[in-house]
Enzyme design. Sequence first.
Site, mmCIF file in Angstrom:
data_model
loop_
_atom_site.group_PDB
_atom_site.id
_atom_site.type_symbol
_atom_site.label_atom_id
_atom_site.label_comp_id
_atom_site.label_asym_id
_atom_site.label_seq_id
_atom_site.Cartn_x
_atom_site.Cartn_y
_atom_site.Cartn_z
ATOM 1 N N ASP A 103 -7.846 4.997 -7.092
ATOM 2 C CA ASP A 103 -7.788 4.940 -8.573
ATOM 3 C C ASP A 103 -9.045 5.553 -9.292
ATOM 4 O O ASP A 103 -9.806 6.042 -8.589
ATOM 5 C CB ASP A 103 -8.059 3.402 -8.824
ATOM 6 C CG ASP A 103 -7.089 2.545 -8.176
ATOM 7 O OD1 ASP A 103 -6.124 2.737 -8.093
ATOM 8 O OD2 ASP A 103 -7.421 1.170 -7.874
HETATM 9 N N1 URA Z 1 -7.307 0.154 -3.387
HETATM 10 C C1 URA Z 1 -7.441 -0.021 -4.369
HETATM 11 O O1 URA Z 1 -7.312 -1.206 -4.865
HETATM 12 N N2 URA Z 1 -7.614 1.115 -5.350
HETATM 13 C C2 URA Z 1 -8.041 2.456 -4.465
HETATM 14 O O2 URA Z 1 -8.345 3.619 -5.250
HETATM 15 C C3 URA Z 1 -7.643 2.252 -3.285
HETATM 16 C C4 URA Z 1 -7.293 1.298 -2.603
#
Ligand code: URA
Length: 239
Positions: A103
Site C-alpha cells: 500500500d
Molecule cells: N497487507 C496490507 O494491508 N497492506 C500491504 O501493503 C501489504 C499487506
Amino acid sequence: MRLDKLLGNNGFGTRKDVKQLIRKGTVKVNGTTEKDPGAHIDPETDTVTLLGEPVIHQEFIYLMMNKPQGVISATEDSRDRTVVDLLSPEEQRYEPFPVGRLDKDTEGLLVLTNDGKLAHELLSPKKDVPKTYFAVIDGLVTETDIHAFSEGVILEDGFHTKPGILKILEAGDRSEIELTITEGKFHQVKRMFEAVGKRVVFLKRLSMGTLRLDASLEPGAFRPLSDAELAELDPRKKG
Ligand code: URA
C-alpha cells in the site's frame, strides 16, 4: 537484437551515442568490425567488443528496495510518485516492475525485476510464499488473536484467509507484532486485524520467501540482489 540496442541497453550511452561509436568502427562482432548500428546479433552466442573490451549482455535486473511511505507500487501513475520513479535511468532502462504491491502507506521489502517468471514464482497463490510483516496496532493484541490468526480469519467480504503466524513483540494500548502470511489479498494485513476489531497504524514488510529486507537500506534506498539471494529465492537459478 540490434547492435545499437545491445550497447544502449548495457550502459554504453544513448542510442545516438552508440550509433556514432559503431559507425566509427570501434565495435567488433565475432572479431569483425561492424559499422551498421542496425546489424542483428544474438546476445547469447555472438561476441561483441567495444575498443577490444567485451560487451556483457545483462538481460534481467533484480533489485531489493526498502519502499518508503508515500510512493505507490506501480511502474507509472498520473498523480503519485512510483517506486520505479525512485530508480535511476540506468536501472529504468531494464523496465523493471514491482513484484506484488505494498500500500502507499506501507514500507519495506519490495523486489523490482523485469523477470516475469521470478515474479510468478513469488506471487502465484499456489506457491504459498510466506511474507512477514512488522506492524504497530492500535489496541491490545492478545493470545486470542494469535489463536484466531492460526485458524485463518474471515474478512469483511466473507473471505476466509489461510492461517497466519502472529507473534506479539509488545502488547499494550499500542501493540507491536510480526505476522507471517502466505496470501496477498488487497490490504490483507490491515483487513485481518480489522476482522479481530483492531487497526494497523504502521506496516512494514520484512521478508518474502527466503529474502529478508537489508536493514542497512534506508526507506527509498535499493540495491541489486546478491547472487546468493537470487539463487535462494528462485529455484530455477539454483546449481
Ligand atoms: N497487507 C496490507 O494491508 N497492506 C500491504 O501493503 C501489504 C499487506
